[in-house]
Design a protein around this motif. Structure first.
Motif, PDB file in Angstrom:
ATOM      1  N   PHE A   1     -27.278   9.363   1.746  1.00  0.00           N
ATOM      2  CA  PHE A   1     -27.483   8.148   2.523  1.00  0.00           C
ATOM      3  C   PHE A   1     -28.953   8.101   2.917  1.00  0.00           C
ATOM      4  O   PHE A   1     -29.682   9.108   2.803  1.00  0.00           O
ATOM      5  CB  PHE A   1     -26.623   8.139   3.791  1.00  0.00           C
ATOM      6  N   THR A   2     -29.359   6.955   3.409  1.00  0.00           N
ATOM      7  CA  THR A   2     -30.711   6.811   3.947  1.00  0.00           C
ATOM      8  C   THR A   2     -30.607   6.397   5.404  1.00  0.00           C
ATOM      9  O   THR A   2     -29.834   5.482   5.743  1.00  0.00           O
ATOM     10  CB  THR A   2     -31.512   5.747   3.167  1.00  0.00           C
ATOM     11  N   GLY A   3     -31.352   7.068   6.264  1.00  0.00           N
ATOM     12  CA  GLY A   3     -31.324   6.753   7.685  1.00  0.00           C
ATOM     13  C   GLY A   3     -32.718   6.491   8.220  1.00  0.00           C
ATOM     14  O   GLY A   3     -33.667   7.202   7.883  1.00  0.00           O
ATOM     15  N   THR A   4     -32.840   5.456   9.037  1.00  0.00           N
ATOM     16  CA  THR A   4     -34.112   5.109   9.675  1.00  0.00           C
ATOM     17  C   THR A   4     -33.953   5.187  11.183  1.00  0.00           C
ATOM     18  O   THR A   4     -33.009   4.620  11.752  1.00  0.00           O
ATOM     19  CB  THR A   4     -34.567   3.690   9.277  1.00  0.00           C
ATOM     20  N   LEU A   5     -34.870   5.899  11.813  1.00  0.00           N
ATOM     21  CA  LEU A   5     -34.886   6.006  13.276  1.00  0.00           C
ATOM     22  C   LEU A   5     -35.583   4.767  13.817  1.00  0.00           C
ATOM     23  O   LEU A   5     -36.786   4.595  13.620  1.00  0.00           O
ATOM     24  CB  LEU A   5     -35.625   7.275  13.669  1.00  0.00           C
ATOM     25  N   THR A   6     -34.825   3.874  14.479  1.00  0.00           N
ATOM     26  CA  THR A   6     -35.364   2.552  14.796  1.00  0.00           C
ATOM     27  C   THR A   6     -35.939   2.412  16.192  1.00  0.00           C
ATOM     28  O   THR A   6     -36.971   1.762  16.377  1.00  0.00           O
ATOM     29  CB  THR A   6     -34.276   1.486  14.597  1.00  0.00           C
ATOM     30  N   GLU A   7     -35.290   2.994  17.195  1.00  0.00           N
ATOM     31  CA  GLU A   7     -35.759   2.760  18.563  1.00  0.00           C
ATOM     32  C   GLU A   7     -35.196   3.809  19.509  1.00  0.00           C
ATOM     33  O   GLU A   7     -34.185   4.450  19.230  1.00  0.00           O
ATOM     34  CB  GLU A   7     -35.331   1.369  19.042  1.00  0.00           C
ATOM     35  N   ALA A   8     -35.875   3.932  20.644  1.00  0.00           N
ATOM     36  CA  ALA A   8     -35.365   4.770  21.722  1.00  0.00           C
ATOM     37  C   ALA A   8     -34.415   3.940  22.577  1.00  0.00           C
ATOM     38  O   ALA A   8     -34.690   2.782  22.881  1.00  0.00           O
ATOM     39  CB  ALA A   8     -36.513   5.303  22.573  1.00  0.00           C
ATOM     40  N   VAL A   9     -33.284   4.533  22.935  1.00  0.00           N
ATOM     41  CA  VAL A   9     -32.293   3.846  23.761  1.00  0.00           C
ATOM     42  C   VAL A   9     -31.834   4.797  24.864  1.00  0.00           C
ATOM     43  O   VAL A   9     -32.141   5.998  24.839  1.00  0.00           O
ATOM     44  CB  VAL A   9     -31.075   3.383  22.923  1.00  0.00           C
ATOM     45  N   THR A  10     -31.103   4.258  25.803  1.00  0.00           N
ATOM     46  CA  THR A  10     -30.491   5.066  26.856  1.00  0.00           C
ATOM     47  C   THR A  10     -28.986   4.910  26.773  1.00  0.00           C
ATOM     48  O   THR A  10     -28.473   3.796  26.667  1.00  0.00           O
ATOM     49  CB  THR A  10     -30.984   4.632  28.246  1.00  0.00           C
ATOM     50  N   VAL A  11     -28.270   6.028  26.811  1.00  0.00           N
ATOM     51  CA  VAL A  11     -26.810   6.021  26.732  1.00  0.00           C
ATOM     52  C   VAL A  11     -26.268   6.678  27.999  1.00  0.00           C
ATOM     53  O   VAL A  11     -26.210   7.907  28.085  1.00  0.00           O
ATOM     54  CB  VAL A  11     -26.302   6.762  25.479  1.00  0.00           C
ATOM     55  N   GLY A  12     -25.942   5.860  28.970  1.00  0.00           N
ATOM     56  CA  GLY A  12     -25.375   6.395  30.200  1.00  0.00           C
ATOM     57  C   GLY A  12     -26.217   7.472  30.849  1.00  0.00           C
ATOM     58  O   GLY A  12     -25.693   8.465  31.340  1.00  0.00           O
ATOM     59  N   GLY A  13     -27.512   7.316  30.838  1.00  0.00           N
ATOM     60  CA  GLY A  13     -28.406   8.299  31.438  1.00  0.00           C
ATOM     61  C   GLY A  13     -28.980   9.293  30.464  1.00  0.00           C
ATOM     62  O   GLY A  13     -29.935  10.008  30.784  1.00  0.00           O
ATOM     63  N   TYR A  14     -28.439   9.374  29.245  1.00  0.00           N
ATOM     64  CA  TYR A  14     -28.986  10.240  28.206  1.00  0.00           C
ATOM     65  C   TYR A  14     -30.048   9.492  27.406  1.00  0.00           C
ATOM     66  O   TYR A  14     -29.900   8.300  27.114  1.00  0.00           O
ATOM     67  CB  TYR A  14     -27.890  10.690  27.232  1.00  0.00           C
ATOM     68  N   ALA A  15     -31.116  10.198  27.034  1.00  0.00           N
ATOM     69  CA  ALA A  15     -32.095   9.640  26.102  1.00  0.00           C
ATOM     70  C   ALA A  15     -31.493   9.676  24.710  1.00  0.00           C
ATOM     71  O   ALA A  15     -31.089  10.735  24.225  1.00  0.00           O
ATOM     72  CB  ALA A  15     -33.393  10.452  26.152  1.00  0.00           C
ATOM     73  N   GLY A  16     -31.396   8.507  24.081  1.00  0.00           N
ATOM     74  CA  GLY A  16     -30.768   8.443  22.775  1.00  0.00           C
ATOM     75  C   GLY A  16     -31.623   7.718  21.763  1.00  0.00           C
ATOM     76  O   GLY A  16     -32.778   7.370  22.031  1.00  0.00           O
ATOM     77  N   VAL A  17     -31.044   7.491  20.582  1.00  0.00           N
ATOM     78  CA  VAL A  17     -31.783   6.846  19.502  1.00  0.00           C
ATOM     79  C   VAL A  17     -30.920   5.763  18.869  1.00  0.00           C
ATOM     80  O   VAL A  17     -29.688   5.865  18.800  1.00  0.00           O
ATOM     81  CB  VAL A  17     -32.206   7.859  18.407  1.00  0.00           C
ATOM     82  N   GLY A  18     -31.596   4.719  18.423  1.00  0.00           N
ATOM     83  CA  GLY A  18     -30.972   3.749  17.550  1.00  0.00           C
ATOM     84  C   GLY A  18     -31.336   4.084  16.117  1.00  0.00           C
ATOM     85  O   GLY A  18     -32.423   4.603  15.846  1.00  0.00           O
ATOM     86  N   SER A  19     -30.422   3.808  15.204  1.00  0.00           N
ATOM     87  CA  SER A  19     -30.700   4.125  13.803  1.00  0.00           C
ATOM     88  C   SER A  19     -30.033   3.100  12.902  1.00  0.00           C
ATOM     89  O   SER A  19     -29.066   2.435  13.293  1.00  0.00           O
ATOM     90  CB  SER A  19     -30.214   5.541  13.444  1.00  0.00           C
ATOM     91  N   CYS A  20     -30.558   2.985  11.698  1.00  0.00           N
ATOM     92  CA  CYS A  20     -29.973   2.137  10.667  1.00  0.00           C
ATOM     93  C   CYS A  20     -29.658   3.022   9.469  1.00  0.00           C
ATOM     94  O   CYS A  20     -30.539   3.733   8.974  1.00  0.00           O
ATOM     95  CB  CYS A  20     -30.937   1.014  10.271  1.00  0.00           C
ATOM     96  N   ILE A  21     -28.414   2.987   9.024  1.00  0.00           N
ATOM     97  CA  ILE A  21     -27.950   3.847   7.935  1.00  0.00           C
ATOM     98  C   ILE A  21     -27.565   2.967   6.749  1.00  0.00           C
ATOM     99  O   ILE A  21     -26.903   1.939   6.922  1.00  0.00           O
ATOM    100  CB  ILE A  21     -26.730   4.685   8.364  1.00  0.00           C
ATOM    101  N   SER A  22     -27.975   3.363   5.554  1.00  0.00           N
ATOM    102  CA  SER A  22     -27.654   2.554   4.382  1.00  0.00           C
ATOM    103  C   SER A  22     -27.121   3.415   3.241  1.00  0.00           C
ATOM    104  O   SER A  22     -27.437   4.600   3.123  1.00  0.00           O
ATOM    105  CB  SER A  22     -28.871   1.760   3.905  1.00  0.00           C
ATOM    106  N   GLY A  23     -26.294   2.789   2.403  1.00  0.00           N
ATOM    107  CA  GLY A  23     -25.727   3.444   1.241  1.00  0.00           C
ATOM    108  C   GLY A  23     -25.090   2.397   0.349  1.00  0.00           C
ATOM    109  O   GLY A  23     -25.174   1.194   0.610  1.00  0.00           O
ATOM    110  N   LYS A  24     -24.439   2.845  -0.711  1.00  0.00           N
ATOM    111  CA  LYS A  24     -23.790   1.942  -1.646  1.00  0.00           C
ATOM    112  C   LYS A  24     -22.334   2.331  -1.820  1.00  0.00           C
ATOM    113  O   LYS A  24     -22.034   3.377  -2.392  1.00  0.00           O
ATOM    114  CB  LYS A  24     -24.480   1.947  -3.012  1.00  0.00           C
ATOM    115  N   PRO A  25     -21.397   1.496  -1.324  1.00  0.00           N
ATOM    116  CA  PRO A  25     -19.981   1.781  -1.560  1.00  0.00           C
ATOM    117  C   PRO A  25     -19.562   1.358  -2.955  1.00  0.00           C
ATOM    118  O   PRO A  25     -20.101   0.402  -3.523  1.00  0.00           O
ATOM    119  CB  PRO A  25     -19.282   0.930  -0.494  1.00  0.00           C
TER     120      PRO A  25
END
Length: 354
Positions: free
Chosen positions: A293-317
């Motif tokens: 698969f291919t993954g791109t780290l897109t942005e910093a996010v917050t998840v209920g007080g945790y520092a998290g990440v947004g990502s976009c994942i791509s592939g071919k079914p």
């Protein structure tokens, strides 16, 4: 006597994305309670789990496969609802299975295209996921989705594992929780180490790591840990995108054919926390079997007080088969009334209902 009275038919499409097979159930299941997709997944878990067990075990299925039950969404923004089931139970989300489901819905015309590129939304127990679907000449070329936010819940734990000593790991959420271990720490390579040896490690390690209770800051208490990921080093070749070999383990005893979508998100979150990749980075994740698969780290996010990440994942079914699975109520494999209550009779409408 009507021989079809106790017979049920499931309309099933098999597909794979990144090497992992997802069986998409498009019809034959009904009588689920009203509510959100998460509510109906909880109903299946507590009151009708025999459906999952039936379809992931022989002769009807295989423990390495996941089952994707398509149901009507409760959220008006979603095109369809999706409940994912496997040996690990009922995960909030799965990237490869969402891709397989989109491929099945497109194949049967349940999702229609006005253009070569379109965005669809699936309501899963983890929330709404939007998938950008590209096709050319009627064939799916790629599916990319904005993943559920990933985060490192526990940066460093130690597990005393027989035969391996003290193993350092992190608990990382990528749509489901993973125990992530650096291959270098335990002397294992996702590519170079034979699969039986990888399995032996995970079989010893995961039961120890799973003793810790899991808690999501938004969704609350989570099911016991069923997934682990062995991460290789990042290869930063000059001629292409960086890549990392990973081995994803699914309890009990399955080394996944692919790197998995949620595993790719978990890896991105783990690498970002370690300072090994920056936002905007794209990385290919490659399984021991060469699927990726291919993954791109897109942005910093917050998840209920945790520092998290947004990502976009791509592939071919890719589609594998379209079949009708026949389930007989008097088969010894079908025990108890819970399964018969949610399966549609053969002479009824095959549509899956909520």
């Amino acid at each position: 006597m009507d021989e079809s009275a106790g017979r049920h038919i499931l309309d099933v499409i098999d597909a794979h994305a990144g090497g992992d097979v997802g069986r998409v159930v498009l019809g034959g299941v009904g009588n689920l309670p009203e509510g959100s997709v998460a509510d109906r997944a909880r109903f299946l878990r507590h009151h009708a789990d025999r459906l999952r067990r039936l379809l992931i075990n022989t002769p009807y299925g295989n423990p390495s496969q996941c089952i994707n039950l398509v149901i009507p969404p409760s959220d008006p923004e979603a095109n369809a609802g999706l409940i994912i089931m496997g040996t690990m139970g009922y995960p909030d989300f799965s990237g490869s299975n969402a891709m397989c489901t989109i491929a099945a819905l497109a194949e049967t015309g349940r999702l229609t295209f006005e253009d070569e590129e379109r965005t669809f939304a699936l309501e899963t127990p983890g929330g709404i996921t939007r998938l950008n679907v590209n096709r050319r000449s009627g064939e799916l070329v790629s599916v990319a989705y904005d993943a559920l936010p990933g985060f490192v819940a526990v940066e460093e734990n130690l597990a005393d594992v027989e035969g391996w000593g003290s193993v350092r790991y992190s608990l990382v959420y990528g749509g489901v929780f993973y125990a992530v271990v650096s291959g270098a720490d335990v002397g294992l390579d996702p590519v170079g180490t034979p699969v039986p040896e990888l399995t032996r490690f995970f079989n010893s390690f995961l039961p120890v790591a799973a003793r810790q209770e899991l808690h999501h800051p938004v969704h609350g208490a989570m099911p016991p840990l069923k997934l682990a990921l062995l991460a290789g080093t990042v290869d930063r070749g000059a001629s292409e995108e960086p890549s990392a070999h990973v081995a994803v383990y699914m309890d009990p005893g399955v080394i996944c054919q692919g790197p998995t979508g949620t595993g790719t998100t978990a890896l991105l979150a783990w690498l970002e926390r370690r300072g090994e990749i920056a936002f905007g980075s794209t990385i290919r994740t490659i399984s021991p079997f060469g699927n990726e698969f291919t993954g791109t780290l897109t942005e910093a996010v917050t998840v209920g007080g945790y520092a998290g990440v947004g990502s976009c994942i791509s592939g071919k079914p890719r589609l594998l088969a379209h079949s009708r699975v026949i389930v007989h109520s008097d088969d010894p494999l079908i025990q108890g009334g819970e399964l018969a209550e949610i399966l549609v009779r053969e002479d009824s409408d095959l549509g899956t209902t909520g």
